[in-house]
Design a protein around this motif. Sequence first.
Motif, mmCIF file in Angstrom:
data_model
loop_
_atom_site.group_PDB
_atom_site.id
_atom_site.type_symbol
_atom_site.label_atom_id
_atom_site.label_comp_id
_atom_site.label_asym_id
_atom_site.label_seq_id
_atom_site.Cartn_x
_atom_site.Cartn_y
_atom_site.Cartn_z
ATOM 1 N N LYS A 116 0.799 -1.222 0.000
ATOM 2 C CA LYS A 116 0.000 0.000 0.000
ATOM 3 C C LYS A 116 0.834 1.276 0.000
ATOM 4 O O LYS A 116 0.414 2.285 -0.566
ATOM 5 C CB LYS A 116 -0.970 -0.017 1.183
ATOM 6 N N ILE A 156 -2.572 8.525 11.141
ATOM 7 C CA ILE A 156 -2.934 7.110 11.182
ATOM 8 C C ILE A 156 -1.737 6.302 10.674
ATOM 9 O O ILE A 156 -1.207 6.569 9.596
ATOM 10 C CB ILE A 156 -4.260 6.834 10.400
ATOM 11 N N LYS A 158 -0.380 2.820 9.333
ATOM 12 C CA LYS A 158 -1.028 1.705 8.635
ATOM 13 C C LYS A 158 -0.022 0.650 8.190
ATOM 14 O O LYS A 158 1.125 0.971 7.868
ATOM 15 C CB LYS A 158 -1.773 2.231 7.396
ATOM 16 N N GLY A 163 -4.883 -5.181 5.416
ATOM 17 C CA GLY A 163 -6.202 -5.371 4.812
ATOM 18 C C GLY A 163 -7.195 -5.679 5.913
ATOM 19 O O GLY A 163 -6.802 -5.980 7.048
ATOM 20 N N GLY A 164 -8.490 -5.568 5.562
ATOM 21 C CA GLY A 164 -9.524 -5.920 6.530
ATOM 22 C C GLY A 164 -9.520 -5.039 7.773
ATOM 23 O O GLY A 164 -9.991 -5.451 8.831
ATOM 24 N N GLY A 165 -8.989 -3.798 7.655
ATOM 25 C CA GLY A 165 -9.022 -2.852 8.769
ATOM 26 C C GLY A 165 -8.026 -3.155 9.877
ATOM 27 O O GLY A 165 -8.053 -2.514 10.925
ATOM 28 N N MET A 168 -3.995 -0.938 11.942
ATOM 29 C CA MET A 168 -4.052 0.531 11.917
ATOM 30 C C MET A 168 -4.062 1.113 13.320
ATOM 31 O O MET A 168 -4.671 0.547 14.214
ATOM 32 C CB MET A 168 -5.352 0.978 11.257
ATOM 33 N N GLU A 200 -0.107 8.304 7.484
ATOM 34 C CA GLU A 200 -0.919 9.277 6.740
ATOM 35 C C GLU A 200 -1.545 10.233 7.739
ATOM 36 O O GLU A 200 -1.779 9.866 8.895
ATOM 37 C CB GLU A 200 -2.102 8.557 6.059
ATOM 38 N N LYS A 201 -1.886 11.404 7.262
ATOM 39 C CA LYS A 201 -2.696 12.312 8.060
ATOM 40 C C LYS A 201 -4.045 11.621 8.296
ATOM 41 O O LYS A 201 -4.589 11.003 7.376
ATOM 42 C CB LYS A 201 -2.884 13.607 7.265
ATOM 43 N N TYR A 202 -4.564 11.685 9.509
ATOM 44 C CA TYR A 202 -5.874 11.088 9.779
ATOM 45 C C TYR A 202 -6.938 12.121 9.416
ATOM 46 O O TYR A 202 -6.997 13.211 9.990
ATOM 47 C CB TYR A 202 -5.981 10.673 11.247
ATOM 48 N N ILE A 203 -7.751 11.790 8.449
ATOM 49 C CA ILE A 203 -8.816 12.695 8.005
ATOM 50 C C ILE A 203 -9.995 12.531 8.971
ATOM 51 O O ILE A 203 -10.462 11.415 9.195
ATOM 52 C CB ILE A 203 -9.280 12.340 6.569
ATOM 53 N N HIS A 208 -16.150 7.046 2.958
ATOM 54 C CA HIS A 208 -15.438 6.050 2.155
ATOM 55 C C HIS A 208 -16.271 5.796 0.894
ATOM 56 O O HIS A 208 -17.387 5.292 0.984
ATOM 57 C CB HIS A 208 -15.275 4.754 2.965
ATOM 58 N N GLN A 232 -19.160 2.008 9.092
ATOM 59 C CA GLN A 232 -18.095 1.077 9.465
ATOM 60 C C GLN A 232 -17.991 0.992 10.981
ATOM 61 O O GLN A 232 -18.392 1.906 11.695
ATOM 62 C CB GLN A 232 -16.732 1.584 8.959
ATOM 63 N N ASN A 235 -13.074 0.502 11.360
ATOM 64 C CA ASN A 235 -12.560 0.543 9.983
ATOM 65 C C ASN A 235 -12.998 -0.633 9.125
ATOM 66 O O ASN A 235 -12.427 -0.888 8.070
ATOM 67 C CB ASN A 235 -11.034 0.659 9.949
ATOM 68 N N GLU A 275 -10.489 2.432 -3.929
ATOM 69 C CA GLU A 275 -11.104 3.051 -2.745
ATOM 70 C C GLU A 275 -10.575 4.472 -2.555
ATOM 71 O O GLU A 275 -9.373 4.715 -2.680
ATOM 72 C CB GLU A 275 -10.793 2.225 -1.492
ATOM 73 N N GLU A 288 -6.671 2.959 -1.489
ATOM 74 C CA GLU A 288 -6.002 1.718 -1.898
ATOM 75 C C GLU A 288 -6.803 1.111 -3.046
ATOM 76 O O GLU A 288 -7.922 1.537 -3.333
ATOM 77 C CB GLU A 288 -5.918 0.718 -0.734
#
Length: 464
Positions: A116, A156, A158, A163-165, A168, A200-203, A208, A232, A235, A275, A288
């Motif tokens: 990713k 965040i 990651k 995958g599958g949340g 994170m 990454e910056k957490y938005i 989604h 969700q 996540n 996504e 991703e």
Amino acid sequence: MFKRILVANRGEIAVRIIRACHEMDIETVAIYSTEDKDSLHIKLATESICIGPGKPSESYLNMPRIINAAILTKAEAIHPGYGFLSENEEFVDLVNKCGLTFIGPKKETIALMGNKSRARELMLENNIPVVSGSNGNVDNINELKDICGEIGYPVIIKASSGGGGRGMRIVFEEKELEKEFLNSKSESKACFGDDKVYVEKYIVNPRHIEVQILADRHGNIIHLGERDCSIQRRNQKILEEAPSPRLEQSLREELGRTAVKIARLVGYINAGTVEFIIDEEGSFYFLEMNTRIQVEHTITEMVTGIDIAKEQIKIANNMKLSYEQKDIDLQGHSIQCRINGEDIFKDFLPSTGTIKNTNIPGGFNIRFDTYIENNSYISPYYDSMIGKLIVKGENRLEAIKKMRTALEELRIEGIETNIELHYGILHDFDFVKGNYNTSFLEKKLSGDFRDFYLEMESHYGRKY
Ligand code: ADP
Ligand code: ADP
Ligand code: MG
């Protein structure tokens, strides 16, 4: 066309693919673990073969056993479904080396998108917006501190192979950074066998939105519109709808064009999903690409009338896409509720055991994709999703009313399920207005969810 396909999966997606094959006059081979010996996919398949005990590494993730099963049963192609080996480039390589066809993209594409952080870099190189963050993986805490200082908190962390949340970690302040960095690394190692992470910056409060892609081996690529998967928990998607209830037409078109551009960039073949997350200002960012069929492909089928599983098989058989972009005509509105075996009143603890009694709703434009029957055994070894209730309405309000009615009819006894949670969501005022983002469920569960419970109480007679 293939004469025989081995379905390298279990549960509802194995059933879904077997049905598609039979409708195309293709024979099927089901594989199963001893834990699944009475499961529906075995009963439906032309032939079935046991490949080992319940533990996934000894059965559904065991590449040599699956390939041997395909060779023994004279299957020509393997459909991987989702999860398990569907995004494993080593498996694709092995399938090809044994002279079989993998129903999915090329191994190079899977490898590229499966990493990713590398996928993020590729988007940056091609002027596709990504959330600000690290260029590639972050190896040490000092480097991480510098990047986070620059992009600002929250962030965040990651898993690159995630995958599958899972893997994170959201971090709000620098003092939590080191602990969460190590936590994310160890969880990633445990889940994916790889401890590489990126940041990454957490938005805050994003939506989604994802776009379904179909691409053939002759350079034709189209998209089938978007799905909103913002409902969700931790996540992980719970409820999805197509089209998105609040998306401006210009942004919808831009996301479609961008998804096709990305697919072209990586030489994509077969069905896939790009996504995105959309922030509160309406800016979009690449998240991703999932290089496989997705759990929620069904709602796209409902609004386009295109059978995505069949298209996957035709593409793998070198056929050209039967549609051009201009032929894609979205009709009505579709919603899917993921029905999980879990106790929503005990912190969503997985619930397993034997299904005693079921009542499956039916009716016009109501679909229930499942592998459960009376006396089905729900094993603790696998994912807790036991079925997907899908409806299509002429418009969103009709879809909501249809889903409410279908949920009232749906009964699954013997294990706990999240049916009542869905019932609550479908009656929530903000949901009905389409006014939600990925924090919706967490907020409702910790605060004004009381209203949900009262609603459930009146319909299910259970005291909360
Ligand atoms: P989707 O958008 O299709 O729902 P998810 O990320 O939720 O995608 O994953 C679909 C299924 O695959 C889920 O059952 C999830 O548990 C499983 N899954 C996803 N990624 C992995 C992975 N890397 N390893 C094992 N299982 C995975
Ligand atoms: P996975 O491979 O587990 O599916 P994704 O990168 O697709 O991981 O992210 C899963 C979910 O996590 C998203 O749908 C979103 O809710 C949340 N998420 C991921 N990245 C961010 C971010 N930068 N800011 C806010 N939420 C995020
Ligand atoms: Mg994802």
